[in-house]
Design a protein around this motif. Structure first.
Motif, mmCIF file in Angstrom:
data_model
loop_
_atom_site.group_PDB
_atom_site.id
_atom_site.type_symbol
_atom_site.label_atom_id
_atom_site.label_comp_id
_atom_site.label_asym_id
_atom_site.label_seq_id
_atom_site.Cartn_x
_atom_site.Cartn_y
_atom_site.Cartn_z
ATOM 1 N N GLY A 51 -62.262 12.271 -21.722
ATOM 2 C CA GLY A 51 -61.594 11.553 -20.637
ATOM 3 C C GLY A 51 -60.369 12.293 -20.133
ATOM 4 O O GLY A 51 -60.168 12.455 -18.922
ATOM 5 N N PHE A 111 -67.766 5.399 -25.365
ATOM 6 C CA PHE A 111 -67.750 5.035 -23.951
ATOM 7 C C PHE A 111 -66.573 4.133 -23.596
ATOM 8 O O PHE A 111 -66.036 4.223 -22.495
ATOM 9 C CB PHE A 111 -69.085 4.414 -23.522
ATOM 10 C CG PHE A 111 -70.167 5.439 -23.368
ATOM 11 C CD1 PHE A 111 -70.087 6.396 -22.373
ATOM 12 C CD2 PHE A 111 -71.246 5.463 -24.229
ATOM 13 C CE1 PHE A 111 -71.068 7.363 -22.230
ATOM 14 C CE2 PHE A 111 -72.236 6.426 -24.096
ATOM 15 C CZ PHE A 111 -72.146 7.377 -23.101
ATOM 16 N N SER A 112 -66.170 3.290 -24.528
ATOM 17 C CA SER A 112 -64.994 2.460 -24.291
ATOM 18 C C SER A 112 -63.755 3.331 -24.112
ATOM 19 O O SER A 112 -62.918 3.091 -23.237
ATOM 20 C CB SER A 112 -64.794 1.506 -25.466
ATOM 21 O OG SER A 112 -63.565 0.852 -25.379
ATOM 22 N N LYS A 115 -63.990 5.557 -20.726
ATOM 23 C CA LYS A 115 -63.710 4.796 -19.502
ATOM 24 C C LYS A 115 -62.314 4.188 -19.494
ATOM 25 O O LYS A 115 -61.903 3.613 -18.489
ATOM 26 C CB LYS A 115 -64.733 3.667 -19.339
ATOM 27 C CG LYS A 115 -66.149 4.161 -19.158
ATOM 28 C CD LYS A 115 -67.097 3.019 -18.901
ATOM 29 C CE LYS A 115 -67.231 2.117 -20.106
ATOM 30 N NZ LYS A 115 -68.223 1.069 -19.967
ATOM 31 N N ASN A 116 -61.594 4.316 -20.581
ATOM 32 C CA ASN A 116 -60.279 3.704 -20.712
ATOM 33 C C ASN A 116 -59.275 4.373 -19.759
ATOM 34 O O ASN A 116 -59.159 5.593 -19.744
ATOM 35 C CB ASN A 116 -59.804 3.851 -22.162
ATOM 36 C CG ASN A 116 -58.687 2.922 -22.500
ATOM 37 O OD1 ASN A 116 -57.885 2.560 -21.658
ATOM 38 N ND2 ASN A 116 -58.622 2.549 -23.764
#
Length: 196
Positions: A51, A111-112, A115-116
């Motif tokens: 990310g 994924f959490s 996308k954070n």
């Protein structure tokens, strides 16, 4: 070299505040045990790494075309911190989140975290601008990030499990969230001052 190390406090505050990934860690430790949940930490680390790298790349590629991109992302990051602190002040959803997430897998954690919005906050607002000037600086800052991330993940497994099990007398989720909001605003002050 990196001029100010105040970003470490901001990093710690942002990682400690209750969020979707921390709630997943607390819930997984409560339902699946700490030993199994500990194996999810690399998934969280990779999610943050990807990310942050994606946001850093977008900033690097977009800045020559649109010079106002970095200041805009700084403002968005500052607004996100204020919004997050406000929402933390008035929410206490850890119990509800735990009831709806009884079985958690590393993929959910990855994924959490990916996308954070915290990844944007780290890439554009918290990490020093010198982070992306050289590979040495990037490794140093990401190393410090990793050294903070692993104990924070353990903290949320142990503390979250105890909180969800009701083993901590006198501490309720709403007080935890209010305390987290104050910690976040206090530790983010140096970063917010740097913006302006």
């Amino acid at each position: 070299m990196i001029e100010s190390w105040f970003f470490v406090l901001a990093m710690l505050a942002v990682l400690l505040i209750p969020g979707p990934t921390n709630a997943l860690f607390a819930s997984a430790a409560h339902h699946q045990g700490i030993t199994k949940t500990a194996s999810f930490i690399p998934a969280e680390w990779l999610g943050y790494l990807y990310g942050i790298a994606i946001w850093a790349l977008l900033i690097h590629l977009g800045q020559p075309i649109w010079p106002a991109l970095t200041p805009l992302l700084h403002v968005i990051s500052a607004l996100y911190v204020i919004w997050l602190a406000f929402n933390l002040w008035k929410s206490s959803h850890l119990q509800k989140h735990s009831q709806s997430h009884k079985t958690i897998r590393p993929k959910q954690i990855f994924f959490s975290t990916l996308k954070n919005p915290k990844a944007l906050l780290f890439a554009a607002g918290i990490f020093p601008p010198e982070t992306w000037d050289s590979l040495e600086h990037a490794i140093l800052v990401l190393g410090v990030f990793s050294l903070i991330l692993f104990p924070v993940s353990w903290f949320w497994m142990v503390f979250g499990r105890a909180l969800l099990a009701g083993n901590i007398k006198g501490l309720q989720a709403d007080r935890l969230y209010k305390g987290s909001a104050m910690l976040l605003l206090l530790c983010m002050l140096p970063v917010i001052f740097r913006f302006f």
